[in-house]
Motif scaffolding. Structure first.
Motif, PDB file in Angstrom:
ATOM      1  N   TRP A 178     -35.801  62.190  31.312  1.00 41.79           N
ATOM      2  CA  TRP A 178     -34.950  63.016  30.552  1.00 41.79           C
ATOM      3  C   TRP A 178     -35.680  64.855  30.811  1.00 41.79           C
ATOM      4  O   TRP A 178     -36.787  64.609  30.752  1.00 41.79           O
ATOM      5  CB  TRP A 178     -34.666  61.954  29.105  1.00 41.79           C
ATOM      6  N   TYR A 179     -35.043  65.078  30.811  1.00 43.32           N
ATOM      7  CA  TYR A 179     -35.229  66.286  30.747  1.00 43.32           C
ATOM      8  C   TYR A 179     -35.157  67.590  29.339  1.00 43.32           C
ATOM      9  O   TYR A 179     -34.415  66.932  28.989  1.00 43.32           O
ATOM     10  CB  TYR A 179     -34.259  68.086  31.658  1.00 43.32           C
ATOM     11  N   ILE A 180     -36.444  68.188  29.056  1.00 43.26           N
ATOM     12  CA  ILE A 180     -36.024  69.135  27.788  1.00 43.26           C
ATOM     13  C   ILE A 180     -36.215  70.536  28.474  1.00 43.26           C
ATOM     14  O   ILE A 180     -37.091  71.087  29.458  1.00 43.26           O
ATOM     15  CB  ILE A 180     -37.635  68.780  27.280  1.00 43.26           C
ATOM     16  N   TYR A 181     -35.232  71.184  28.219  1.00 42.41           N
ATOM     17  CA  TYR A 181     -35.766  72.377  28.044  1.00 42.41           C
ATOM     18  C   TYR A 181     -35.646  73.438  26.420  1.00 42.41           C
ATOM     19  O   TYR A 181     -36.489  72.876  25.695  1.00 42.41           O
ATOM     20  CB  TYR A 181     -33.837  72.951  28.582  1.00 42.41           C
ATOM     21  N   PRO A 202     -38.043  52.706  25.609  1.00 44.07           N
ATOM     22  CA  PRO A 202     -39.350  53.055  24.998  1.00 44.07           C
ATOM     23  C   PRO A 202     -39.500  54.322  24.119  1.00 44.07           C
ATOM     24  O   PRO A 202     -38.750  54.601  25.107  1.00 44.07           O
ATOM     25  CB  PRO A 202     -40.147  52.287  25.163  1.00 44.07           C
ATOM     26  N   GLN A 203     -39.926  54.247  22.825  1.00 47.09           N
ATOM     27  CA  GLN A 203     -40.192  55.540  21.920  1.00 47.09           C
ATOM     28  C   GLN A 203     -40.859  56.708  22.841  1.00 47.09           C
ATOM     29  O   GLN A 203     -42.185  56.115  23.420  1.00 47.09           O
ATOM     30  CB  GLN A 203     -40.286  54.861  20.383  1.00 47.09           C
ATOM     31  N   LYS A 204     -40.770  57.768  22.610  1.00 48.47           N
ATOM     32  CA  LYS A 204     -41.156  58.912  23.510  1.00 48.47           C
ATOM     33  C   LYS A 204     -41.398  59.806  22.274  1.00 48.47           C
ATOM     34  O   LYS A 204     -40.594  60.383  21.762  1.00 48.47           O
ATOM     35  CB  LYS A 204     -40.448  59.389  24.314  1.00 48.47           C
ATOM     36  N   ASN A 205     -42.821  60.840  21.997  1.00 49.13           N
ATOM     37  CA  ASN A 205     -42.626  61.963  21.328  1.00 49.13           C
ATOM     38  C   ASN A 205     -41.603  62.698  22.166  1.00 49.13           C
ATOM     39  O   ASN A 205     -41.839  64.444  21.308  1.00 49.13           O
ATOM     40  CB  ASN A 205     -43.775  62.428  20.992  1.00 49.13           C
ATOM     41  N   VAL A 206     -41.502  63.482  23.118  1.00 43.36           N
ATOM     42  CA  VAL A 206     -40.585  64.778  23.970  1.00 43.36           C
ATOM     43  C   VAL A 206     -39.295  64.007  23.828  1.00 43.36           C
ATOM     44  O   VAL A 206     -38.680  63.827  24.147  1.00 43.36           O
ATOM     45  CB  VAL A 206     -40.854  64.499  25.616  1.00 43.36           C
ATOM     46  N   LYS A 207     -39.247  65.237  23.145  1.00 45.40           N
ATOM     47  CA  LYS A 207     -38.010  65.092  22.486  1.00 45.40           C
ATOM     48  C   LYS A 207     -37.102  66.738  22.519  1.00 45.40           C
ATOM     49  O   LYS A 207     -38.173  67.713  22.501  1.00 45.40           O
ATOM     50  CB  LYS A 207     -37.868  64.782  20.532  1.00 45.40           C
ATOM     51  N   MET A 208     -36.232  67.497  22.334  1.00 48.18           N
ATOM     52  CA  MET A 208     -35.903  68.728  22.194  1.00 48.18           C
ATOM     53  C   MET A 208     -34.604  68.971  21.182  1.00 48.18           C
ATOM     54  O   MET A 208     -34.251  69.522  20.640  1.00 48.18           O
ATOM     55  CB  MET A 208     -34.820  69.314  23.376  1.00 48.18           C
ATOM     56  N   GLY A 209     -34.514  67.500  20.320  1.00 47.70           N
ATOM     57  CA  GLY A 209     -33.263  68.017  19.510  1.00 47.70           C
ATOM     58  C   GLY A 209     -32.168  67.568  19.871  1.00 47.70           C
ATOM     59  O   GLY A 209     -31.543  66.786  20.373  1.00 47.70           O
TER      60      GLY A 209
END
Length: 255
Positions: A178-181, A202-209
Motif C-alpha cells: 500500500w502507498y501512503i500519501y 500482519p500489522q504495520k505502522n505505515v498508515k495515513m488514516g
C-alpha cells in the motif's frame, strides 16, 4: 447467357454480403493500449496481467497493444485507442510530448483510463520533477511511503451503485504494498473503496488514516479509474479483483 449472368451477379452479391457480415463479426469492439515497464518490482504482476488481459480481449472481441515506455505517445498515436491502461508505469519519466498528449486525451475525453498502483508514485524521482497536472488528476496527492512486502487489509466498497462495483461484496480482504500519501485524495476525487488500516495482517505502522484505494476523478471528461492494488501476480487468482478489473475496462471504455 442471361441465366449465367444473373447467376454470376447473385454469386457476387452473396460474396459481398458474406464478407461484410464477416467483417462486422470480426471487427474489434474497441482498441486498448497498455503501458508496462520492462522488469522492475512489478514484472510478475505484469506477466500475470497480460495473460489475463489477452484472454479477456479474445473472449470479448477487443484488441490490446503493449508499449514499454512513453516514447510512442503522441496525440495521433492515442487517437487509435479508446482505452489507456497504465498497467505498470510511474508518472514521472514522461517526455513533454507524451505529457501533453495524455493530458489532452484525459481532459477532452478522447478515451478512458485505468491506472494500477504505480500512477500515484508522485513526487520528485530520479531527477524528474513533479508532474503537477498528474498530481491533481490523482487527487492532489504526493507519495510519501509504502509497505515493502505488502500486507492484507479489509477493503470496504463505499459506492456500491457504481458500475465497476457490480458483483462485488460489500467488503473483502485484499493485499498490496500500500502507498501512503501526504494527504487523502478524498474531496478532490470520488472515492469508490477504501481500506481499514486497523485490519492490516500482519500489522504495520505505515498508515495515513483515511485510506482510499479505488477512485475516479469526475473533474475531467475521460472516464477514469485508479486501482491501488497492482503489485502481486496472485491478484489475478482472486475473483473479486478480476471482477473489478473487468468491470473497470468495460465502464471506462464507454464515452
Amino acid at each position: 447467357m442471361k441465366q449465367r449472368l444473373t447467376y454470376l451477379c447473385l454469386s457476387i452479391l452473396l460474396i459481398i454480403c458474406y464478407t461484410t457480415q464477416a467483417q462486422k463479426i470480426t471487427k474489434p469492439r474497441f482498441r486498448v493500449i497498455a503501458i508496462a515497464e520492462i522488469g522492475g518490482g512489478h514484472a510478475r504482476f505484469d506477466t500475470a496481467a497480460k495473460i489475463w488481459l489477452n484472454k479477456l480481449a479474445i473472449d470479448s472481441n477487443f484488441t490490446i497493444d503493449y508499449i514499454t515506455d512513453t516514447k510512442p505517445i503522441t496525440k495521433a498515436f492515442l487517437r487509435k485507442y479508446q482505452l489507456f491502461i497504465q498497467l505498470d508505469y510511474p508518472p514521472y519519466p514522461w517526455s513533454d510530448t507524451a505529457q501533453m498528449a495524455f493530458e489532452n486525451y484525459i481532459k477532452k475525453g478522447k478515451g478512458g483510463w485505468i491506472g494500477f498502483h504505480h500512477p500515484t508514485l508522485l513526487g520528485v524521482f530520479d531527477g524528474y520533477p513533479m508532474w503537477q497536472w498528474y498530481s491533481q488528476f490523482m487527487g492532489g496527492i504526493e507519495f510519501k511511503n509504502n509497505i515493502p512486502g505488502g500486507t492484507s487489509a479489509l477493503l470496504t466498497v463505499e459506492d456500491k451503485d457504481h458500475p465497476i462495483m457490480k458483483g462485488l461484496p460489500a467488503s473483502f480482504t485484499t493485499k498490496d504494498e500500500w502507498y501512503i500519501y501526504n494527504q487523502s485524495p478524498r474531496g478532490n476525487v470520488h472515492v469508490l473503496a477504501s481500506i481499514n488500516e486497523e485490519t492490516y495482517d500482519p500489522q504495520k505502522n505505515v498508515k495515513m488514516g483515511d485510506h482510499p484505494v479505488i477512485w475516479t476523478n469526475e473533474h475531467v471528461k475521460a472516464r477514469n479509474i485508479y486501482i491501488a492494488m497492482g503489485h502481486f501476480p496472485s491478484l489475478f487468482q482472486d475473483e473479486n479483483y478480476t471482477t473489478l478489473v473487468r468491470n473497470a475496462i468495460f465502464w471506462a471504455v464507454k464515452k
